[in-house]
Structure formats: structure tokens, C-alpha cells
Design a protein around this motif. Structure first.
Motif, PDB file in Angstrom:
ATOM      1  N   ASN A  56       0.804  -1.222   0.000  1.00  0.00           N
ATOM      2  CA  ASN A  56       0.000   0.000   0.000  1.00  0.00           C
ATOM      3  C   ASN A  56       0.838   1.275   0.000  1.00  0.00           C
ATOM      4  OD1 ASN A  56      -2.651  -0.989  -0.124  1.00  0.00           O
ATOM      5  ND2 ASN A  56      -2.572  -1.570   2.045  1.00  0.00           N
ATOM      6  N   ARG A  57       2.153   1.145   0.111  1.00  0.00           N
ATOM      7  CA  ARG A  57       3.002   2.328   0.056  1.00  0.00           C
ATOM      8  C   ARG A  57       3.197   2.818  -1.388  1.00  0.00           C
ATOM      9  NH1 ARG A  57       7.755   0.020   3.799  1.00  0.00           N
ATOM     10  NH2 ARG A  57       6.951  -1.909   2.843  1.00  0.00           N
ATOM     11  N   VAL A  58       2.634   2.091  -2.311  1.00  0.00           N
ATOM     12  CA  VAL A  58       2.601   2.502  -3.713  1.00  0.00           C
ATOM     13  C   VAL A  58       1.144   2.526  -4.134  1.00  0.00           C
ATOM     14  CG1 VAL A  58       3.222   1.883  -6.072  1.00  0.00           C
ATOM     15  CG2 VAL A  58       4.867   1.552  -4.234  1.00  0.00           C
ATOM     16  N   THR A  59       0.702   3.605  -4.765  1.00  0.00           N
ATOM     17  CA  THR A  59      -0.704   3.708  -5.156  1.00  0.00           C
ATOM     18  C   THR A  59      -0.932   3.106  -6.541  1.00  0.00           C
ATOM     19  OG1 THR A  59      -0.519   5.860  -6.255  1.00  0.00           O
ATOM     20  CG2 THR A  59      -0.875   5.854  -3.864  1.00  0.00           C
ATOM     21  N   LEU A  60      -2.151   2.682  -6.766  1.00  0.00           N
ATOM     22  CA  LEU A  60      -2.531   2.147  -8.070  1.00  0.00           C
ATOM     23  C   LEU A  60      -2.359   3.211  -9.151  1.00  0.00           C
ATOM     24  CD1 LEU A  60      -3.765   0.004  -9.910  1.00  0.00           C
ATOM     25  CD2 LEU A  60      -6.032   0.778  -9.174  1.00  0.00           C
ATOM     26  N   ALA A  61      -2.733   4.449  -8.848  1.00  0.00           N
ATOM     27  CA  ALA A  61      -2.621   5.529  -9.823  1.00  0.00           C
ATOM     28  C   ALA A  61      -1.173   5.745 -10.243  1.00  0.00           C
ATOM     29  CB  ALA A  61      -3.204   6.821  -9.250  1.00  0.00           C
ATOM     30  N   ASP A  62      -0.263   5.676  -9.278  1.00  0.00           N
ATOM     31  CA  ASP A  62       1.153   5.887  -9.567  1.00  0.00           C
ATOM     32  C   ASP A  62       1.700   4.768 -10.451  1.00  0.00           C
ATOM     33  OD1 ASP A  62       3.745   7.270  -9.052  1.00  0.00           O
ATOM     34  OD2 ASP A  62       4.232   5.354  -8.120  1.00  0.00           O
ATOM     35  N   VAL A  63       1.354   3.531 -10.136  1.00  0.00           N
ATOM     36  CA  VAL A  63       1.825   2.383 -10.929  1.00  0.00           C
ATOM     37  C   VAL A  63       1.290   2.470 -12.353  1.00  0.00           C
ATOM     38  CG1 VAL A  63       1.711  -0.128 -11.156  1.00  0.00           C
ATOM     39  CG2 VAL A  63       2.111   0.908  -8.914  1.00  0.00           C
ATOM     40  N   LEU A  64       0.000   2.774 -12.489  1.00  0.00           N
ATOM     41  CA  LEU A  64      -0.590   2.865 -13.824  1.00  0.00           C
ATOM     42  C   LEU A  64      -0.013   4.037 -14.615  1.00  0.00           C
ATOM     43  CD1 LEU A  64      -4.359   2.044 -13.152  1.00  0.00           C
ATOM     44  CD2 LEU A  64      -2.584   0.545 -14.070  1.00  0.00           C
ATOM     45  N   LEU A  65       0.265   5.144 -13.947  1.00  0.00           N
ATOM     46  CA  LEU A  65       0.843   6.290 -14.649  1.00  0.00           C
ATOM     47  C   LEU A  65       2.189   5.918 -15.271  1.00  0.00           C
ATOM     48  CD1 LEU A  65       0.989   9.221 -15.516  1.00  0.00           C
ATOM     49  CD2 LEU A  65       1.857   9.795 -13.225  1.00  0.00           C
ATOM     50  N   ASN A  66       3.036   5.255 -14.505  1.00  0.00           N
ATOM     51  CA  ASN A  66       4.327   4.829 -15.046  1.00  0.00           C
ATOM     52  C   ASN A  66       4.142   3.887 -16.228  1.00  0.00           C
ATOM     53  OD1 ASN A  66       6.547   6.013 -13.412  1.00  0.00           O
ATOM     54  ND2 ASN A  66       5.479   5.014 -11.733  1.00  0.00           N
ATOM     55  N   ALA A  84      -3.287   9.012 -29.690  1.00  0.00           N
ATOM     56  CA  ALA A  84      -3.989  10.017 -28.885  1.00  0.00           C
ATOM     57  C   ALA A  84      -4.463   9.449 -27.559  1.00  0.00           C
ATOM     58  CB  ALA A  84      -5.181  10.564 -29.673  1.00  0.00           C
ATOM     59  N   GLY A  85      -4.889   8.184 -27.576  1.00  0.00           N
ATOM     60  CA  GLY A  85      -5.425   7.579 -26.357  1.00  0.00           C
ATOM     61  C   GLY A  85      -4.399   7.495 -25.246  1.00  0.00           C
ATOM     62  N   SER A  86      -3.160   7.123 -25.571  1.00  0.00           N
ATOM     63  CA  SER A  86      -2.134   7.003 -24.535  1.00  0.00           C
ATOM     64  C   SER A  86      -1.844   8.358 -23.898  1.00  0.00           C
ATOM     65  CB  SER A  86      -0.860   6.402 -25.127  1.00  0.00           C
ATOM     66  OG  SER A  86      -0.374   7.191 -26.202  1.00  0.00           O
ATOM     67  N   VAL A  87      -1.933   9.435 -24.679  1.00  0.00           N
ATOM     68  CA  VAL A  87      -1.714  10.783 -24.135  1.00  0.00           C
ATOM     69  C   VAL A  87      -2.841  11.164 -23.179  1.00  0.00           C
ATOM     70  CG1 VAL A  87      -1.568  13.228 -24.723  1.00  0.00           C
ATOM     71  CG2 VAL A  87      -0.390  11.538 -26.142  1.00  0.00           C
ATOM     72  N   LEU A  88      -4.083  10.911 -23.583  1.00  0.00           N
ATOM     73  CA  LEU A  88      -5.234  11.256 -22.736  1.00  0.00           C
ATOM     74  C   LEU A  88      -5.219  10.462 -21.433  1.00  0.00           C
ATOM     75  CD1 LEU A  88      -8.006  11.446 -25.486  1.00  0.00           C
ATOM     76  CD2 LEU A  88      -6.950  13.364 -24.261  1.00  0.00           C
ATOM     77  N   ILE A  89      -4.856   9.183 -21.525  1.00  0.00           N
ATOM     78  CA  ILE A  89      -4.802   8.350 -20.317  1.00  0.00           C
ATOM     79  C   ILE A  89      -3.732   8.875 -19.369  1.00  0.00           C
ATOM     80  CG2 ILE A  89      -4.188   6.053 -19.467  1.00  0.00           C
ATOM     81  CD1 ILE A  89      -5.545   4.915 -21.992  1.00  0.00           C
ATOM     82  N   GLU A  94      -2.050  11.534 -14.355  1.00  0.00           N
ATOM     83  CA  GLU A  94      -1.244  12.580 -13.724  1.00  0.00           C
ATOM     84  C   GLU A  94      -2.096  13.400 -12.761  1.00  0.00           C
ATOM     85  OE1 GLU A  94       0.320  14.644 -17.045  1.00  0.00           O
ATOM     86  OE2 GLU A  94       1.994  13.243 -17.368  1.00  0.00           O
ATOM     87  N   LYS A  95      -3.327  13.692 -13.162  1.00  0.00           N
ATOM     88  CA  LYS A  95      -4.234  14.422 -12.263  1.00  0.00           C
ATOM     89  C   LYS A  95      -4.578  13.575 -11.041  1.00  0.00           C
ATOM     90  CE  LYS A  95      -6.451  17.465 -15.655  1.00  0.00           C
ATOM     91  NZ  LYS A  95      -7.737  17.889 -16.273  1.00  0.00           N
ATOM     92  N   ALA A  96      -4.795  12.272 -11.276  1.00  0.00           N
ATOM     93  CA  ALA A  96      -5.116  11.392 -10.148  1.00  0.00           C
ATOM     94  C   ALA A  96      -3.975  11.367  -9.142  1.00  0.00           C
ATOM     95  CB  ALA A  96      -5.418   9.985 -10.659  1.00  0.00           C
ATOM     96  N   CYS A  97      -2.742  11.291  -9.621  1.00  0.00           N
ATOM     97  CA  CYS A  97      -1.582  11.246  -8.725  1.00  0.00           C
ATOM     98  C   CYS A  97      -1.376  12.571  -7.994  1.00  0.00           C
ATOM     99  CB  CYS A  97      -0.327  10.885  -9.514  1.00  0.00           C
ATOM    100  SG  CYS A  97      -0.281   9.174 -10.084  1.00  0.00           S
ATOM    101  N   ALA A 146      -7.329   8.964  -5.251  1.00  0.00           N
ATOM    102  CA  ALA A 146      -5.948   8.557  -5.007  1.00  0.00           C
ATOM    103  C   ALA A 146      -5.235   9.569  -4.123  1.00  0.00           C
ATOM    104  CB  ALA A 146      -5.208   8.411  -6.330  1.00  0.00           C
ATOM    105  N   PRO A 147      -4.570   9.115  -3.063  1.00  0.00           N
ATOM    106  CA  PRO A 147      -3.841  10.042  -2.195  1.00  0.00           C
ATOM    107  C   PRO A 147      -2.559  10.532  -2.873  1.00  0.00           C
ATOM    108  CG  PRO A 147      -3.433   7.791  -1.508  1.00  0.00           C
ATOM    109  CD  PRO A 147      -4.462   7.713  -2.599  1.00  0.00           C
ATOM    110  N   VAL A 148      -2.119  11.700  -2.491  1.00  0.00           N
ATOM    111  CA  VAL A 148      -0.842  12.219  -2.986  1.00  0.00           C
ATOM    112  C   VAL A 148       0.258  11.601  -2.136  1.00  0.00           C
ATOM    113  CG1 VAL A 148       0.560  14.268  -3.382  1.00  0.00           C
ATOM    114  CG2 VAL A 148      -1.923  14.370  -3.700  1.00  0.00           C
ATOM    115  N   MET A 149       1.121  10.828  -2.769  1.00  0.00           N
ATOM    116  CA  MET A 149       2.164  10.127  -2.031  1.00  0.00           C
ATOM    117  C   MET A 149       3.408  11.008  -1.916  1.00  0.00           C
ATOM    118  SD  MET A 149       0.752   7.275  -1.276  1.00  0.00           S
ATOM    119  CE  MET A 149       2.092   6.180  -0.812  1.00  0.00           C
TER     120      MET A 149
END
Length: 668
Positions: A56-66, A84-89, A94-97, A146-149
Motif C-alpha cells: 500500500n506504500r505505492v498507489t494504483l494511480a502511480d503504478v498505472l501512470l508509469n 492520442a489515447g495514450s496521451v489522454l490516459i 497525472e491528475k489522479a496522482c 488517489a492520495p498524494v504520495m
């Protein structure tokens, strides 16, 4: 954590956050995920099957963003859904993180991901959306809220791979270099290959093509001609291979060290190549009068012209390395003497240069005309290098059906005048033969006779001269545990093949006499050099690879081990440890968990027959040593490159600490 916390895998959600007894995907070896490298277990993993979260010290949003940042980098731009889709995702994640997940229109992002998965043109866009779609379906709150880590030393390592890449011992990015050929840039295609080894043109001629066996196009209309495209890239690069390198381009290593490479075969040359590119001083010691090892001595000129190999081996000197020819280990120097001369590390790439006789009962190994396969090929090469004519004055029987045996029988065919006969005896069927099937076909085209399911019984000798070989016919039995069928002799089926020469091409072994007890080099029960996972031997600072460590292999296997050894030696010289190879670790994970599968296309693919390379007619080629295969034309190479389905699959692992040893593989 030592278990799965939550995730989505192959469409099924797993949520153990409020369970005493957790559950995980059946049959998935989670231990392989958890122990990515020592002291740094995986916190999260993402792939085309979905995602798994272990800490849990790593968020799902952070892993998916990478993961989707890497997807964006991989997108070739040929189709809008992925480009275009990869850019929008990425923008949404990034906003979630940043703690702004509630402001994202996730319904729109879901539609974007679905469109990518359904309409993209290649594996990047088709397979990467699965993880995000699983998260939005089963764990949307983890993205919306998603929390800001805090900034930590977390790390993320990803590998874009395909069946051909994983099958290649060097993990060459095959789709990428094919992409460049399709785009009309053989120079850039060659550049991809040069990240792994300098013998590009040579490998494009003699590679055993494990990548083609794994090619997903086999499920459609036949594998892409990957080896032939590699040759095309090297032949059309627009410059000699040596001309692509300049000594002043070598990087400055903070503390350059001296390394002795013993053996100028494929493994030794590639080890030297990568060490030189890392800024070290390298001397290559070779017992023969020229570089190339078995690629030069054991592969005939009609398959691999010597002038081409010489051009590619010259790269070592262009990069500042030095060859020392006619210098043999155990005769002119020892491991101890090299260390005394100031070398900081040593690489043993001495190969398996000893052939083997058949070892039949009461055989006369001194009989004139009874030869080992490697000795035969070496003798021919030495005669030709001195421009001496040589002719065989009788029929020949070659025993064995590996690639060395094919080189022996096809070489013998070119040395025979008149109506002489070359016969190949092999104890199993043609389908079981270890030789490249194309080599067997070429030999048959050259009127070489094959006796499959036969085994030697006696080398017949009269007055010290071979006069024939007695064979016995074999029959297949039931398959063993490996699926290979056993063979046993048929009583009373012996027959004699009259001949003047018997060539035993049944294997090679290491010449252990080059070592003394003082060298401190342990050997395995198979007679190869004992090495650990980093290719370090029992003697600290001494590494080994290629045939000497793995047993008789192929040019591509030798070069792959040379690169691995160079990486380990560099790490040893810089840190006094042999380090960790993140790319190899990911390959093991992919294999152990069967994450890649076959990548068989799930939708219809337009049939495009494989391009067939032109070659000399059999009746013409057996009269000379000219190269048999002509190579692709520009149009043929372009048409063949278009057949690649670019079936990439992207895998990523997130850890709490930095991952060592990953820089060398970032080109994938």
C-alpha cells in the motif's frame, strides 16, 4: 507485504483488503513477483493481463501512470486510438496522482481505453488498456480518490517485449528494427542491432533463428523472415560496419579498468565490444592468426564470407581495443600472469574447440581418412587462408546432423571432383535433427545423400586407411518424458557404405588442458567452465561465457553471453559486486508465469506470403565458394517487413527502492 492485496487479473478482481485469508490468481507463481531483486520486492505489477498490488506504500494511480507513460513512448503513431489515447490516459492519471482524480471524466477515459483495445493496429494499443479498464471497473475509487504520495526512492522498470524478443538470447528488439526497414531506414535498423552486438551481418547470415520459431505470424501464414531482414539491414547500412564507429565517441568511464578477453570468438568479441563502449581498456588474446573464432574457422565461406566477418571484427580496434594473435592460454600466458600484468578482470571465451570421435569398439582413431568434424573444417579454413588447393579423392560419410555436420557435408561436396558421393548418417529422423531445417534442405539440393535412422557400428580400416563405415538401421520407440522418441537398433540390419573418409560431427568439448590447478577454474560434470548467475567463475574476477561455459551453442547465444558478461564485469569493476540484471530477471518472470503466451492474433489478419530469398542454383554453387544466398532487394525487404504484426506486450514492475542493473536494457 508477502501476499496480494488487490488486483485485476485476466478480467477477475481480487480484493484482500478486508479478508483474513486472501486469494490470488490460480496457478500464478506470486513468489516470482514478490522477489524481484534481493531486498527489493515488487510493490505492484502491470501487464496485458491486468495489475497486481502487493504494498500500500505505492498507489494504483502511480503504478498505472508509469505504465502508460511507457505506452505513450512505445506508440508508433500510425493509428489515432493509440497515439492520442495514450496521451489522454497519461493526462488523467497525472491528475489522479496529484490528488485531482475527482476532476477527471473517467467515463470518457474508459471509452478512450476501450477504443484503443478494439481498434489499434498493433500490440501496444491492443493489449495495454486492459489494466486501466480493470481498475475502472473494479477499483474506480482508487483513481478518483488517489492520495498524494510523498516523494520517495520508488522505482519502476518496464519491458516491452514479444515472443520473438523473448526467444532471442540477446533480447534484440526485433519489431523495432523491422519497423525501421519498413520505413526505409536500414541504417537505423542496424543501429538497434548494434546496441547488442557488432556482428550484425554475420548474424544475419548464420543465426539459428529462435525468434522465427516463436514468431506469432506462424499462427497466420508463416514466420517473418527475421534473420533475412537483419542481413538486409547490415548489407544496406550505407557504410562498412567499422566505419560506423569512432574512437573519440567512447564514453569516459569515471575509473577505467583493464580487462583481458581470452578468445576472439563471438562471445569474446561481444564482451570486448560492450566493455569498450563502457570506457574500459580491453585486450583480446586469440590463439589463431585472426579474429572470429568458430564463426571464422567453422562456418564455410559460402555461408559467411571472411571479408564480411573481418570488417565486423575490426570494430574492436576502431573502439580502441587491441588484438593479440597467436597467443594461447596455457602456452603463452596464464590467468595468474595476466593479473600480474595489471588486468583487473578476465573473460574466458575460449569456446569448445575439441571435436569428438565416434568412440566405437576397437576403432582406429589414427586411420587415414578418419576425422573429427571441427578438425576437418579448421583444416579447410587454414588451407584456404593460405590460398592452397585441396581436393578429396573419395566418397565421404558424415556422422551427425547438427549444423557442424551440415557445414562438413556441404564443404566436402565442394571439394570433390567427378562422381563422388557424400552421405550423412543420423540415428534419428529428419524432423528430430538439430540442424537448421534450411541447411538440410540445401544439402539435399546439393545432391548429398541422407541415411536417417542409422547409427555407426564400425569404422572399417584396411592398411591404415578408411575403406568404409558399417551402419545399422534404427527404429523409433515410445516418446520419453520430454516428448522425444527413443531409438533402438534393428537386429540384422547392418550394411556398409564404402568410403575413403569418415567425419565424426557429433559434438565438441572444451579443451581443459589450457588450465592448471593454479588457475582455480572449476569445471562442471559436463566439462564446461562452472559459472554463477553473473557468469563469474570460481576464481574471483574471472568470468566465462559462450561455448566454454554453456557447452556448444550458436553465434547468437555466444554473443548474448558476451554482453551479459560485459555488464557483470563492468559492475564488478565499479562496485566489486557482480550486480543484478533487471532485464534478465524480467525475462525469467515472464517465462515462469507464462505471461507472454503465443500472442496469436485474435482477429483476422490479411495473408501475406513470406518473401523467399534468391540464391545460387545447386549445380552452380557446388563448383565454388561463392555466397549461396543473395539477400533481399529493397522491394523484397519492404514487403517482408510489412508482415511484422508488431505484437508487443508491455510489462512493468514497481518497487519501493531503486532497481539496479536496468540501464543497459532501457533500449527495449
Amino acid at each position: 507485504m508477502d501476499e496480494l492485496i488487490y488486483g485485476v487479473w485476466e478480467g477477475r478482481a481480487y480484493d484482500n483488503r478486508r479478508r483474513l485469508e486472501g486469494e490470488a490468481p490460480e496457478g500464478l507463481p506470486l513468489s516470482e513477483f514478490l522477489s524481484f531483486n534481493s531486498g527489493n520486492p515488487a510493490a505492484g505489477f502491470v501487464g496485458p493481463q491486468g495489475f497486481l498490488m502487493f504494498d500500500n506504500r505505492v498507489t494504483l494511480a502511480d503504478v498505472l501512470l508509469n505504465y502508460y507513460r511507457r505506452t505513450k513512448e512505445l506508440s508508433c503513431g500510425r493509428c489515432t486510438p493509440c497515439r492520442a489515447g495514450s496521451v489522454l490516459i497519461c493526462e488523467a492519471l497525472e491528475k489522479a496522482c496529484a490528488g485531482e482524480g475527482e476532476s477527471v471524466d473517467w467515463d470518457h477515459i474508459q471509452l478512450v481505453a476501450e477504443q484503443m483495445a478494439e481498434t489499434s493496429l498493433c500490440g501496444v494499443g491492443l493489449s495495454t488498456p486492459a489494466a486501466l479498464l480493470g481498475a475502472l471497473k473494479h477499483f474506480p475509487e482508487l483513481l478518483r480518490q488517489a492520495p498524494v504520495m510523498p516523494v520517495t526512492r520508488r522505482d519502476f522498470f518496464s519491458v516491452a517485449t514479444a515472443p520473438c524478443i523473448e526467444a532471442c538470447p540477446a533480447n534484440v528488439n526485433v519489431p523495432r528494427y523491422i519497423d525501421y526497414i519498413r520505413d526505409g531506414h536500414p541504417d537505423l535498423s542496424t543501429g538497434v542491432l548494434l546496441q547488442h552486438y557488432p556482428l550484425v551481418g554475420s548474424c544475419g547470415r548464420v543465426c539459428v533463428r529462435p525468434c522465427e520459431t516463436a514468431c506469432a505470424r506462424n499462427h497466420v501464414d508463416g514466420a517473418v523472415a527475421i534473420k533475412d531482414l537483419k542481413r538486409y539491414a547490415a548489407d544496406h547500412v550505407g557504410s562498412t560496419m567499422a566505419g560506423l564507429f569512432k574512437k573519440d565517441e567512447i564514453p569516459n568511464t569515471p575509473v577505467s579498468k583493464r580487462v583481458a578477453v581470452i578468445g576472439a570468438g563471438p562471445a569474446g568479441i561481444n564482451c570486448a565490444y560492450h566493455l569498450l563502449r563502457k570506457g574500459h581498456h580491453v585486450d583480446v588474446f586469440e590463439s589463431e592468426a585472426y579474429a572470429g573464432g568458430m564463426a571464422r574457422l567453422g562456418i564455410p565461406a559460402y555461408r559467411l564470407p571472411n571479408h564480411l566477418l573481418e570488417t565486423e571484427t575490426e570494430v574492436i580496434e576502431r573502439l580502441g581495443g587491441h588484438y593479440h594473435y597467436n597467443c594461447a592460454l596455457g602456452r603463452d600466458y596464464t590467468i595468474d600472469s595476466l593479473f600480474r600484468r595489471g588486468y583487473d578482470a578476465i573473460f574466458l571465451g575460449i569456446g569448445c574447440a575439441l571435436g569428438q570421435f565416434l568412440n566405437l569398439p576397437n576403432e582406429d582413431q589414427t586411420a587415414h581418412g578418419y576425422l573429427k568434424g571441427l578438425d576437418f573444417l579448421l583444416a579447410i579454413e587454414h588451407h584456404q587462408s593460405r590460398h592452397e588447393d585441396i581436393e578429396l579423392d573419395g566418397d565421404i560419410v558424415v556422422v551427425g546432423c547438427g549444423n557442424v555436420a551440415m557445414d562438413c557435408c556441404r564443404t566436402a561436396r565442394r571439394l570433390m571432383k567427378g562422381h563422388r558421393r557424400v552421405t550423412v548418417s543420423y540415428r534419428r529422423t529428419r524432423a528430430s535433427a538439430p540442424a537448421d531445417p534450411e541447411e538440410i534442405t540445401a544439402a539435399i539440393d546439393e545432391k548429398i545423400h541422407f541415411e536417417f535412422l542409422t547409427a555407426p557400428v564400425e569404422v572399417m580400416v584396411e592398411e591404415g586407411r578408411v575403406i568404409g563405415l558399417k551402419l545399422i538401421r534404427m527404429k523409433e520407440g515410445e516418446p520419453d518424458a520430454s516428448g522425444r522418441r527413443s531409438v533402438k537398433p534393428i537386429a540384422g540390419s547392418e550394411f556398409i557404405v564404402p568410403c575413403r573418409y569418415v567425419i565424426a560431427a557429433i559434438g565438441q568439448k572444451l579443451d581443459a588442458s589450457v588450465f592448471s590447478e593454479a588457475d582455480g577454474i572449476k569445471l562442471t560434470k559436463r566439462g564446461t567452465i562452472e559459472v554463477d548467475e553473473s557468469l563469474q567463475t570460481s576464481r574471483e574476477g574471472v568470468f566465462a561465457g559462450g561455448d566454454a561455459a554453456a557447452g556448444p551453442t550458436s553465434l547468437i547465444w555466444g554473443m548474448a553471453q558476451g554482453q551479459d558478461a560485459a555488464n557483470a564485469i563492468h559492475e564488478y569493476l565499479m562496485t566489486h559486486t557482480t550486480g543484478f540484471n533487471a532485464r534478465r530477471r524480467m525475462s525469467r518472470l515472464i517465462k515462469e508465469a507464462n505471461l507472454l503466451g503465443t500472442c496469436a492474433p485474435e482477429r483476422a489478419v490479411v495473408l501475406q506470403p513470406r518473401q523467399v530469398m534468391s540464391h545460387l542454383a545447386p549445380q552452380a554453387r557446388v563448383q565454388n565458394w561463392d555466397e549461396v544466398e543473395h539477400g533481399f532487394t529493397d522491394q523484397e525487404a519492404w514487403a517482408e517487413a510489412k508482415r511484422c504484426m508488431r505484437c508487443y506486450r508491455l510489462f512493468g514492475v514497481s518497487t519501493l527502492k531503486p532497481i539496479p542493473g536496468k540501464t543497459a536494457s532501457e533500449d527495449l
